[in-house]
Design an enzyme around this catalytic site. Structure first.
Site, PDB file in Angstrom:
ATOM      1  N   LYS A 107      -1.605  -2.585  -5.904  1.00 35.03           N
ATOM      2  CA  LYS A 107      -2.953  -2.045  -5.541  1.00 35.03           C
ATOM      3  C   LYS A 107      -3.974  -2.567  -6.654  1.00 35.03           C
ATOM      4  CE  LYS A 107      -0.189   0.786  -5.967  1.00 35.03           C
ATOM      5  NZ  LYS A 107       0.777   1.440  -5.709  1.00 35.03           N
ATOM      6  N   ASP A 203      -5.559   5.243  -9.826  1.00 35.98           N
ATOM      7  CA  ASP A 203      -4.877   4.730  -8.708  1.00 35.98           C
ATOM      8  C   ASP A 203      -5.440   5.087  -7.452  1.00 35.98           C
ATOM      9  OD1 ASP A 203      -1.754   3.952  -7.778  1.00 35.98           O
ATOM     10  OD2 ASP A 203      -2.445   6.017  -6.786  1.00 35.98           O
ATOM     11  N   LYS A 207      -6.590   2.168  -4.636  1.00 33.01           N
ATOM     12  CA  LYS A 207      -6.404   1.937  -2.931  1.00 33.01           C
ATOM     13  C   LYS A 207      -7.787   2.055  -2.262  1.00 33.01           C
ATOM     14  CE  LYS A 207      -2.065   4.374  -4.354  1.00 33.01           C
ATOM     15  NZ  LYS A 207      -1.425   5.655  -4.375  1.00 33.01           N
ATOM     16  N   GLY A 305       7.331   6.461  -3.288  1.00 29.97           N
ATOM     17  CA  GLY A 305       8.789   6.477  -3.127  1.00 29.97           C
ATOM     18  C   GLY A 305       9.438   4.974  -2.747  1.00 29.97           C
TER      19      GLY A 305
HETATM   20  N1  HSE Z   1       1.759   7.040  -8.259  1.00 34.78           N
HETATM   21  C1  HSE Z   1       1.037   7.007  -6.893  1.00 34.78           C
HETATM   22  C2  HSE Z   1       1.000   8.337  -6.443  1.00 34.78           C
HETATM   23  C3  HSE Z   1       1.911   6.088  -6.181  1.00 34.78           C
HETATM   24  O1  HSE Z   1       1.194   9.638  -7.040  1.00 34.78           O
HETATM   25  O2  HSE Z   1       0.648   8.670  -5.255  1.00 34.78           O
HETATM   26  C4  HSE Z   1       1.909   4.592  -6.207  1.00 34.78           C
HETATM   27  O3  HSE Z   1       0.537   4.269  -6.053  1.00 34.78           O
END
Ligand code: HSE
Length: 435
Positions: A107, A203, A207, A305
């Protein structure tokens, strides 16, 4: 059905790579029967020693050199799973130039350099699949790109990070402090040893960049997104929000405005407890999409996961192996190829929650409301909570709709007052998910 053998090369056999490999091997016959695609693992690049162990594949299918994977004549699709935005960029661009299709869960790379990767794929006549890059096992990319193609997308609201959602859920349901909840998330394997990307909202913003680009048809890189993390959210905030019927979620928001330009943000946000998306808890993700024809749709599931993300990767592989460069939605990422313009967050209007700790003495409320009034912020509710042990009072304010920059200016002024102890906390409230 005619059998089509597809050569797979994998670069990076971490947790997600192992999940994808396990599924490809375990489901090989069923996938072949259902789709006619026979996935053959040609070569895997991994620098960790002993990578072949437990995979059921001979060591001859392993190399330490990714260049051998992207140039192997039997590889049709390169699966890039090393992450980051440096070597991964070289892997993807080399694969495309060698006429390989690409599947990636990266991403960050797409959010930072999608405007280089997708035009190159187009020029090379190849496809880049990225279902695994957003919300792991939830097929939300395909839902927006294909299932909702008849719609103009008006808004996307997402709980896009499982770690942050887990931390906020534990703070809410198990009365944990932020630090305790992060520690537990690490113990359970949801949070990385360094959880910065997750809890600081980065993160989620990566996304959101991908979802907004799909939803609105231009490229909205990471840099266009206003990002705030959850480190400032305290257990009392969660309680005060609950007292008013709200839940605090790290919410990614992409909203089209009346001017035809969207506003993009990631921030801890108060949502009404009664909203279905507010009940997406623990490590689960949820995405709420408002389409012009469908109205509101909600997608939820495990966003991370080995197997959930592996599932998304296998779906991309079968899709690309089936359609190749005739894949009908291959240029959906930003068909106009434009850099998207956004409404700066400062001029975006929202309701707000403000919490501050103040000296409990005459004139304090007058000073607070004076500052808010001068910024033309209209107070919706104002409650003085039980006094703190040191004799200070906690004041919780909610506002009517107001521009972010006005609230930020007011909070700055409040923080300078000698009657204010520490720093005021402010978070947007979203009551109008359905508008
Ligand atoms: N580390 C991310 C989360 C998953 O905790 O959702 C990977 O983007």
């Amino acid at each position: 059905m005619k059998t089509k053998t597809t050569g797979i090369g994998i670069v990076g056999l971490g947790k997600v790579g192992q999940g994808a490999l396990r599924l490809l091997r375990k489901e090989r016959q069923r996938l072949l029967r259902m789709t006619g695609v026979d996935c053959r693992i040609v070569l895997i690049a991994e620098i960790r020693p002993g990578a072949a162990r437990g995979t059921g594949l001979p060591p001859s299918r392993f190399t330490r050199d990714w260049r051998k994977v992207v140039s192997h004549p039997d590889v049709d699709i390169v699966i890039e799973l090393i992450g980051g935005a440096t070597v991964a960029f070289d892997v993807i661009t080399a694969a495309l130039k060698n006429n390989k299709h690409v599947v990636t869960a990266n991403k960050a790379l797409l959010a930072l350099m999608g405007d280089r990767i997708f035009p190159l794929a187009k020029a090379c006549g190849r496809v880049v699949g990225f279902e695994g890059a957003v919300c792991g096992g939830i097929p939300v990319i395909r839902a927006i790109k294909e299932g909702l193609i008849a719609n103009r997308i008006r808004s996307v609201f997402g709980i896009l990070n499982g770690t942050a959602n887990y931390v906020l859920s534990r703070m809410r349901f198990s009365d944990m402090s932020f630090t305790e909840a992060v520690r537990e998330a690490q113990k359970k394997g949801f949070a990385e040893p360094d959880p910065t990307l997750d809890i600081e909202g980065i993160d989620s913003a990566h996304k959101l960049s991908i979802l907004a680009s799909l939803a609105f048809g231009s490229f909205f890189p990471f840099s266009k997104i206003h990002v705030e993390g959850i480190t400032g959210v305290s257990a009392p905030d969660i309680q005060y929000a609950a007292d008013m019927g709200y839940v605090i979620k790290l919410l990614a928001v992409a909203r089209m405005t009346a001017s035809g330009v969207p506003c993009l943000s990631v921030a801890p946000t108060l949502l009404p407890q009664t909203e279905i998306i507010a009940e997406v808890n623990d490590e689960y993700n949820g995405v709420f999409v408002h389409g012009s024809a469908t109205s509101h749709t909600l997608y939820t599931g495990k966003g991370a996961g080995a197997l959930p993300t592996g599932s998304a990767i296998v779906s991309d592989i079968i899709h690309i192996a089936s359609y190749g460069n005739a894949e009908p939605f291959r240029y959906a990422f930003y068909p106009r190829g434009l850099k998207g313009r956004v409404v700066p967050i400062g001029s975006f209007v929202s309701e707000f929650y403000i919490r501050l700790k103040v000296r409990d003495k005459p004139g304090v409320m007058a000073k607070i409301s004076g500052i808010l009034g001068r910024e033309r912020i209209s107070i919706a509710t104002l409650v003085q909570k039980q006094n703190a042990p040191d004799g200070d009072a906690i004041v919780v304010i909610t506002t009517h709709g107001t521009e972010h920059r006005r609230v930020d200016a007011a909070v700055k002024k409040l923080n300078r007052l000698s009657i204010v102890d520490g720093k005021a906390v402010r978070m947007p409230i979203i009551n109008d998910l359905y508008h």
